[in-house]
Design a protein around this motif. Structure first.
Motif, PDB file in Angstrom:
ATOM      1  N   GLN A 157      45.031  53.179 -47.592  1.00 38.33           N
ATOM      2  CA  GLN A 157      45.388  54.810 -47.356  1.00 38.33           C
ATOM      3  C   GLN A 157      46.722  54.961 -48.528  1.00 38.33           C
ATOM      4  O   GLN A 157      46.871  55.932 -49.093  1.00 38.33           O
ATOM      5  CB  GLN A 157      46.239  54.937 -46.143  1.00 38.33           C
ATOM      6  CG  GLN A 157      45.137  55.312 -45.187  1.00 38.33           C
ATOM      7  CD  GLN A 157      45.466  55.243 -43.522  1.00 38.33           C
ATOM      8  OE1 GLN A 157      44.707  55.022 -42.744  1.00 38.33           O
ATOM      9  NE2 GLN A 157      46.924  55.601 -43.498  1.00 38.33           N
ATOM     10  N   ALA A 158      47.303  53.808 -48.952  1.00 38.69           N
ATOM     11  CA  ALA A 158      48.421  53.846 -50.017  1.00 38.69           C
ATOM     12  C   ALA A 158      47.727  54.226 -51.206  1.00 38.69           C
ATOM     13  O   ALA A 158      48.351  55.334 -52.071  1.00 38.69           O
ATOM     14  CB  ALA A 158      49.300  52.649 -50.025  1.00 38.69           C
ATOM     15  N   GLY A 199      47.231  47.125 -35.660  1.00 39.97           N
ATOM     16  CA  GLY A 199      47.727  47.136 -36.917  1.00 39.97           C
ATOM     17  C   GLY A 199      47.991  45.878 -37.500  1.00 39.97           C
ATOM     18  O   GLY A 199      47.795  44.662 -36.832  1.00 39.97           O
ATOM     19  N   ARG A 216      45.724  42.851 -44.643  1.00 39.79           N
ATOM     20  CA  ARG A 216      44.925  43.880 -44.852  1.00 39.79           C
ATOM     21  C   ARG A 216      45.607  44.614 -46.162  1.00 39.79           C
ATOM     22  O   ARG A 216      46.454  44.825 -46.423  1.00 39.79           O
ATOM     23  CB  ARG A 216      45.137  44.788 -43.495  1.00 39.79           C
ATOM     24  CG  ARG A 216      44.852  43.906 -42.219  1.00 39.79           C
ATOM     25  CD  ARG A 216      44.726  45.245 -41.192  1.00 39.79           C
ATOM     26  NE  ARG A 216      44.586  44.622 -39.849  1.00 39.79           N
ATOM     27  CZ  ARG A 216      44.778  45.284 -38.733  1.00 39.79           C
ATOM     28  NH1 ARG A 216      44.288  46.326 -38.664  1.00 39.79           N
ATOM     29  NH2 ARG A 216      44.672  44.575 -37.700  1.00 39.79           N
ATOM     30  N   THR A 217      44.235  45.322 -46.736  1.00 38.03           N
ATOM     31  CA  THR A 217      44.336  46.371 -47.872  1.00 38.03           C
ATOM     32  C   THR A 217      44.825  47.450 -47.418  1.00 38.03           C
ATOM     33  O   THR A 217      44.004  48.041 -46.438  1.00 38.03           O
ATOM     34  CB  THR A 217      43.424  46.366 -48.730  1.00 38.03           C
ATOM     35  OG1 THR A 217      42.830  44.864 -49.176  1.00 38.03           O
ATOM     36  CG2 THR A 217      43.451  47.274 -49.952  1.00 38.03           C
ATOM     37  N   ASP A 218      45.911  48.207 -47.730  1.00 36.06           N
ATOM     38  CA  ASP A 218      46.342  49.410 -47.312  1.00 36.06           C
ATOM     39  C   ASP A 218      45.751  50.327 -48.086  1.00 36.06           C
ATOM     40  O   ASP A 218      46.171  50.883 -49.134  1.00 36.06           O
ATOM     41  CB  ASP A 218      47.863  49.581 -47.237  1.00 36.06           C
ATOM     42  CG  ASP A 218      48.098  50.822 -46.559  1.00 36.06           C
ATOM     43  OD1 ASP A 218      47.604  51.738 -46.340  1.00 36.06           O
ATOM     44  OD2 ASP A 218      49.534  51.218 -46.677  1.00 36.06           O
ATOM     45  N   ASN A 239      42.118  53.568 -43.802  1.00 33.73           N
ATOM     46  CA  ASN A 239      42.219  52.071 -43.376  1.00 33.73           C
ATOM     47  C   ASN A 239      40.898  52.037 -42.305  1.00 33.73           C
ATOM     48  O   ASN A 239      40.700  50.866 -42.168  1.00 33.73           O
ATOM     49  CB  ASN A 239      43.403  51.867 -42.948  1.00 33.73           C
ATOM     50  CG  ASN A 239      44.387  51.782 -44.325  1.00 33.73           C
ATOM     51  OD1 ASN A 239      43.895  51.403 -45.180  1.00 33.73           O
ATOM     52  ND2 ASN A 239      45.562  51.810 -43.974  1.00 33.73           N
ATOM     53  N   ASP A 242      52.961  59.393 -43.833  1.00 35.52           N
ATOM     54  CA  ASP A 242      51.824  59.449 -44.613  1.00 35.52           C
ATOM     55  C   ASP A 242      51.061  60.990 -44.397  1.00 35.52           C
ATOM     56  O   ASP A 242      50.454  61.452 -45.344  1.00 35.52           O
ATOM     57  CB  ASP A 242      50.694  58.494 -44.115  1.00 35.52           C
ATOM     58  CG  ASP A 242      51.200  57.071 -44.486  1.00 35.52           C
ATOM     59  OD1 ASP A 242      52.221  57.100 -45.206  1.00 35.52           O
ATOM     60  OD2 ASP A 242      50.402  56.065 -44.130  1.00 35.52           O
ATOM     61  N   SER A 270      47.800  58.293 -37.608  1.00 31.49           N
ATOM     62  CA  SER A 270      48.248  57.965 -38.882  1.00 31.49           C
ATOM     63  C   SER A 270      49.878  58.146 -38.958  1.00 31.49           C
ATOM     64  O   SER A 270      50.249  58.835 -38.088  1.00 31.49           O
ATOM     65  CB  SER A 270      47.688  59.000 -39.734  1.00 31.49           C
ATOM     66  OG  SER A 270      46.359  58.802 -40.050  1.00 31.49           O
TER      67      SER A 270
END
Length: 623
Positions: free
Chosen positions: A224-225, A126, A220-222, A398, A468, A464
């Motif tokens: 999932q958010a 991660g 990193r671009t999250d 992600n 979330d 996950s």
């Protein structure tokens, strides 16, 4: 140390090594690790191992740790994603608990002598979670190898230059901080760290720690958010649309039910049963036996536990589907006589064919619900696709892949199960008693909670974050539960459907509420009135209640029944028809053996690090 003592030491070491080699049946001659660190901090690992088998074994296995729990409550536990696993031979992967096991080799084949294996995988811990710096902290050799590794070499390629003074090695048993036995070199461009070690004994690990400036790894671009926000917004919109569709196209006018002592004109019990729920059930079909008996179309003969049916005249003025049923029913016997056992395995196909005939009959002018409302109901059902996909993306967005597809299908299956429950629950809601309604509410709640648990566990299993998973599962389950309910109740009755349903419910109301004085008048006017209504009482599930109302009244034995009773009353008739109905249903739902199976009706350790203290590692051996 004297030469003699050195010789003894070497000899003892050789003897110990040979003993271990003989006991395990193999040795590890060489192990190499080539690691490429991606700009985002994913470790792309390629390992090559050379083994010597002294006895027949199948191959090589590798164990990788994939879960790290921290004593510091402010740190979130880490679940590692191991993906893109490949091997030079037959490969099997087992995931469970805190470890992932990679097995290479064939269970149906053994090998001996020198063997070489290669595996590769991506090891993702991660985004870097350290404050003020980034780091590479990795056990390039874990402490769980079964036998000594005679020769170990490594090469680690970094995405950008690293400082020599930020590199530290540790080698030895758990907690060791010494780098004795490790030789390493940093390339001229300061991006490749390579080296080798002396012999590694079982339990010894080699750990590398490299500290880099904060921001060394690309953020990193999250995704999932973003997907979670999208899931919430889209789910709310779809729930609103489903409600609007129901409000505009699905609301039914209130039914006006007036008790009526006569069956609806031109309607058989089978039709009455179909009108109630727009479905042809076994009871709808078996009720016709007693309807035909009352009309003189057949005679029922009971001998012991067996029932036979003797053909009389054809039904007069019958609908096409009633004529089809009568013809198919007696086609299963011979010489105009059918036994209940004759229907087993053969009448099932007739029943399936009859469903289509009845469904076609209630179309066009006789459609029980409006075509537009049915189309809009289908549109509402399709809405459930988006929350299901949103759930999968919110938990795996992600790292999209096979797990994303699996969770999408799982969420959709949960939505379909809710759709089925709402359908079964509402199909005869207007005639359910309070206890029946309460029971279905409990079933609904069970399916709802059960579906939530399945999705939540599945989302958690694919690594996950729990928060979330809980959010995505709750939004998805609630959204699809509401959408599926709206889609079921959107089907609006047509004017014809409302009229015939009111007639059927009027007869039902009479059967339930008729007073004794009223029934006496009916019997005086028509001595066989009890039998004229009996088949309709059966299809409405009120045959026992109908019988109890006549328990104190004199009921003549029916001319269409042959049995061994010396005393005859309505309760005797009720008992007989229960046995007959049970025998018929059992035979009718018997699926032919050739028919497909069917049925009726989811390091902030600080310092320079220590041996075994980083991520990765694990171990391996032979199997």
């Amino acid at each position: 140390m004297t030469v003699k003592r050195k010789a003894v030491t070497i000899l003892l070491f050789l003897i110990a090594g040979f003993s271990l080699f003989a006991a395990t049946g193999y040795s590890i001659e060489a192990l190499s690790s080539d690691i490429t660190v991606s700009p985002t901090g994913v470790y792309e690992v390629a390992e090559r191992i050379v083994m010597d088998f002294s006895q027949p074994l199948h191959g090589f296995y590798r164990v990788l740790p994939v879960y790290y729990a921290f004593e510091d409550s402010s740190r979130e536990d880490i679940r590692v994603r191991v993906t893109k696993i490949k091997a030079s031979d037959t490969l099997s992967v087992t995931r469970g608990g805190e470890y992932l096991s990679i097995r290479v080799g064939d269970a149906d084949r053994t090998v001996v002598g020198r063997q070489e294996y290669a595996i590769s995988y991506h090891y993702d811990i991660g985004p870097d979670a350290n404050d003020g710096y980034d780091e590479f902290y990795f056990n390039i050799v874990g402490e769980d190898w079964e036998v000594p590794i005679k020769d170990y070499s490594f090469s680690i390629r970094f995405p950008a230059p690293i400082a020599r003074d930020s590199i530290s090695f540790s080698r030895g048993y758990w907690g060791s901080t010494t780098a004795e036995g490790v030789t390493w070199n940093l390339s001229a461009d300061k991006t490749v760290l390579s080296g080798h070690t002396t012999v590694l004994n079982p339990g010894e690990a080699v750990t590398v720690r490299v500290e880099m400036p904060d921001g060394y790894f690309v953020e990193r671009t999250d995704w999932q958010a973003y997907y979670r926000i999208g899931l919430l917004v889209v789910s709310l919109l779809l729930v609103g649309f489903a409600y609007i569709i129901w409000f505009r196209y699905g609301r039914d006018k209130d039914l006006i039910v007036v008790p009526n002592h006569e069956p609806p004109e031109g309607m058989s019990p089978m039709d009455a049963g179909y009108v109630i729920d727009e479905s042809l059930d076994p009871r709808d079909v078996t009720s016709m036996i007693f309807h035909w008996a009352d009309k003189g179309c057949l005679t029922i003969v009971e001998e012991g536990k067996d029932f036979s049916f003797i053909k009389g005249h054809d039904p007069k003025g019958a609908s096409r589907h009633e004529q089809q049923l009568f013809k198919d029913f007696f086609a299963n016997g011979s010489n105009g006589i059918v036994k209940a056992k004759d229907l087993k395995g053969s009448f099932y196909r007739d029943y399936q064919k009859l469903k289509g005939t009845v469904s076609r009959f209630y179309r066009g002018e006789r459609a029980l619900s409006s075509v537009k409302s049915r189309n809009m109901a289908v549109l509402s059902m399709l809405f459930m696709l988006l929350p299901s996909i949103g759930f999968a993306l919110s938990t795996t967005g992600n790292y999209p892949g096979g797990a994303t597809l699996f969770l999408s299908l799982l969420a959709l299956a949960q939505a379909i199960s809710m759709l089925a429950i709402w359908h079964l629950m509402f199909r005869i809601w207007h005639i359910r008693r309070f206890a029946g309604k309460l029971l279905w509410m409990l079933i609904l709640l069970t399916v709802l909670v059960g579906g939530w648990v399945v999705l939540a566990v599945s989302g958690w299993i694919v690594d996950s974050p729990l928060d979330d998973v809980v959010f995505a599962t709750t939004v998805t389950v609630l959204a699809n539960a509401i959408i599926s309910m709206c889609s079921i109740i959107t089907k609006q009755r047509s004017a014809y459907g409302r009229k015939v349903l009111e007639q059927v419910l009027g007869l039902r109301e009479f059967i339930q509420t008729a007073e004794m004085d009223e029934l006496k008048k009916m019997i005086e006017t028509d001595p066989e009135y009890y039998y004229h209504i009996l088949a309709f009482a059966i299809v409405l599930g009120l045959e026992h209640k109908w019988a109890r109302k006549f328990d104190s009244l004199t009921v003549e034995p029916p001319s269409w029944y042959v049995g061994s009773y010396s005393v005859w009353n309505a309760m005797v008739v009720s008992s007989m028809l229960s046995r007959c109905n049970s025998s018929l249903t059992s035979a009718m739902v018997s699926v032919p053996s050739s028919s497909p199976g069917s049925r009726f009706g989811g390091s902030s350790f600080g310092g320079g690090g220590f041996s075994g203290g980083g991520f990765g590692g694990g171990g391996g051996g032979a199997w």
